[in-house]
Design a protein around this motif. Structure first.
Motif, PDB file in Angstrom:
ATOM      1  N   GLN A 195       0.805  -1.220   0.000  1.00 29.60           N
ATOM      2  CA  GLN A 195       0.000   0.000   0.000  1.00 29.60           C
ATOM      3  C   GLN A 195       0.837   1.270   0.000  1.00 29.60           C
ATOM      4  OE1 GLN A 195      -3.246   0.266   2.774  1.00 29.60           O
ATOM      5  NE2 GLN A 195      -3.609  -1.921   2.759  1.00 29.60           N
ATOM      6  N   GLU A 223      -3.941  -2.132  -2.774  1.00 28.29           N
ATOM      7  CA  GLU A 223      -4.261  -0.697  -2.772  1.00 28.29           C
ATOM      8  C   GLU A 223      -3.116   0.108  -3.400  1.00 28.29           C
ATOM      9  OE1 GLU A 223      -7.137   0.407  -1.820  1.00 28.29           O
ATOM     10  OE2 GLU A 223      -7.929  -0.825  -0.204  1.00 28.29           O
ATOM     11  N   THR A 246      -3.806   4.151  -3.523  1.00 27.49           N
ATOM     12  CA  THR A 246      -4.548   4.816  -2.448  1.00 27.49           C
ATOM     13  C   THR A 246      -4.007   6.201  -2.118  1.00 27.49           C
ATOM     14  OG1 THR A 246      -5.226   2.731  -1.454  1.00 27.49           O
ATOM     15  CG2 THR A 246      -5.224   4.651  -0.025  1.00 27.49           C
ATOM     16  N   THR A 286      -8.578  -3.628  -3.431  1.00 24.71           N
ATOM     17  CA  THR A 286      -8.975  -2.222  -3.406  1.00 24.71           C
ATOM     18  C   THR A 286     -10.333  -2.063  -2.731  1.00 24.71           C
ATOM     19  OG1 THR A 286      -9.360  -0.269  -4.800  1.00 24.71           O
ATOM     20  CG2 THR A 286     -10.090  -2.386  -5.673  1.00 24.71           C
ATOM     21  N   ASP A 338     -11.891   0.768  -3.898  1.00 23.40           N
ATOM     22  CA  ASP A 338     -12.346   1.739  -4.888  1.00 23.40           C
ATOM     23  C   ASP A 338     -13.020   1.017  -6.057  1.00 23.40           C
ATOM     24  OD1 ASP A 338     -12.667   3.704  -6.816  1.00 23.40           O
ATOM     25  OD2 ASP A 338     -10.784   4.720  -6.316  1.00 23.40           O
TER      26      ASP A 338
END
Length: 332
Positions: free
Chosen positions: A99, A182, A185, A214, A216
């Motif tokens: 991440q 991610e 991010t 994710t 999103d």
């Protein structure tokens, strides 16, 4: 199946704490085909990252431990591998983008030396060959003046540049599988779009499969072939991406999609799923989502639904969709 690259069967990863046993991943089964992009979606605490760390055999122990299941990669069970064998697989056949690149890159070594180290270990390259390859990988990921930037330290680069370095490091050995946790991010939307386009281009060039972790859903719509939706350590829905967006079957998936801002609708208040993700130490007796679900019945609160295939390529864990096989009404 011959085209299956990864098969996860009934994976259970638990954390043993002073308060009790936390079932962070509780009976997860999924598969990934060669060259495919699978998105794993869900709120924080749903078990997405722990599933990925389990595949890499990087679950921190103590307190975490894989307590059951199988992870077949190319037909070989990764859980039966020794740590020495796993070190040969990590970064070579399976790579992971974490991440936050600033916590994954070593601040006291140049980015070039960190990419070159992986090549020397896994590809048996000389230092000169590995350094030249590091420059080539930085150029491949779109970093300008790679001959100069290869000698930079992580703090000398922007967030987008560091993420590109992480991608270069993950792909330098041409892995069969890339796990991206991610990956965009911390980036602004312009850089995010560039990184996602880059990953798609490199996927086509290298022929690798991608697991994209994710929260999103816009990223999922743009990049993935199939999606798995996780909640409280379990899979609640799996479907091809187009089907998931056009006709989500699980109320949790519907809530996630409903909460996306829509440009064609003028709304003063965005939709939000009521409540919070349950404490994994004290999961509800029935469906874990039932306390937050606007469509929950008495049965949902007392009996946990199994994850079943309701049509080809679609699985859902919900009493409402399993009762008659029909799609359930959208949450409004």
């Amino acid at each position: 199946m011959a085209d299956q690259l990864l098969e996860i069967e009934n994976l259970r990863t638990h954390f043993f704490t002073d308060e009790g046993v936390v079932p962070a991943v509780d009976g997860v089964s999924m598969h990934l085909r060669k060259g495919e992009t699978l998105a794993v979606v869900g709120e924080s605490g749903s078990g997405k990252s722990i599933t990925a760390l389990s595949v890499m055999r990087l679950v921190p122990n103590p307190p975490g431990r894989i307590v059951g299941g199988r992870i077949l990669f190319g037909g070989e069970d990764l859980l039966a591998k020794s740590e020495k064998e796993m070190r040969e697989i990590r970064g070579n056949r399976i790579s992971m983008i974490f991440q936050e690149p600033m916590t994954s890159l070593n601040p006291v070594f140049t980015v070039g030396s960190q990419i070159a180290e992986s090549l020397m270990i896994h590809q048996n390259m000389s230092r000169k060959e590995a350094w030249d390859k590091a420059i080539e990988m930085l150029a491949l990921t779109g970093i300008p003046s790679p001959q100069k930037r290869v000698a930079d330290y992580p703090h000398q680069m922007s967030g987008g540049m560091r993420q590109r370095v992480m991608i270069a490091m993950a792909l330098c050995c041409r892995p069969q599988l890339l796990i991206a946790d991610e990956p965009t991010t911390a980036l602004d939307v312009t850089i995010q779009a560039q990184i996602l386009d880059l990953m798609k281009d490199l996927q086509q060039q290298l022929g690798m499969a991608i697991i994209l972790i994710t929260h999103d859903l816009a990223v999922v719509a743009e990049t993935a072939d199939r999606a798995v939706v996780m909640y409280a350590g379990r899979i609640v829905e799996e479907a091809p991406v187009n089907d998931l967006f056009n006709q989500p079957l699980h109320p949790y998936t519907q809530g996630l999609l409903e909460s996306i801002p829509k440009l064609d609708q003028d709304s003063e208040r965005l939709y939000a799923i009521d409540g919070v993700v349950p404490n994994l130490l004290h999961l509800p007796q029935g469906c874990a989502f039932a306390p937050r679900c606007p469509l929950a019945s008495a049965r949902c609160h007392t009996h946990r639904p199994q994850l079943v295939e309701v049509e080809s390529g679609r699985r859902v864990s919900c009493w409402l969709s399993q009762a008659g096989g029909e799609a359930i009404a959208h949450v409004s």
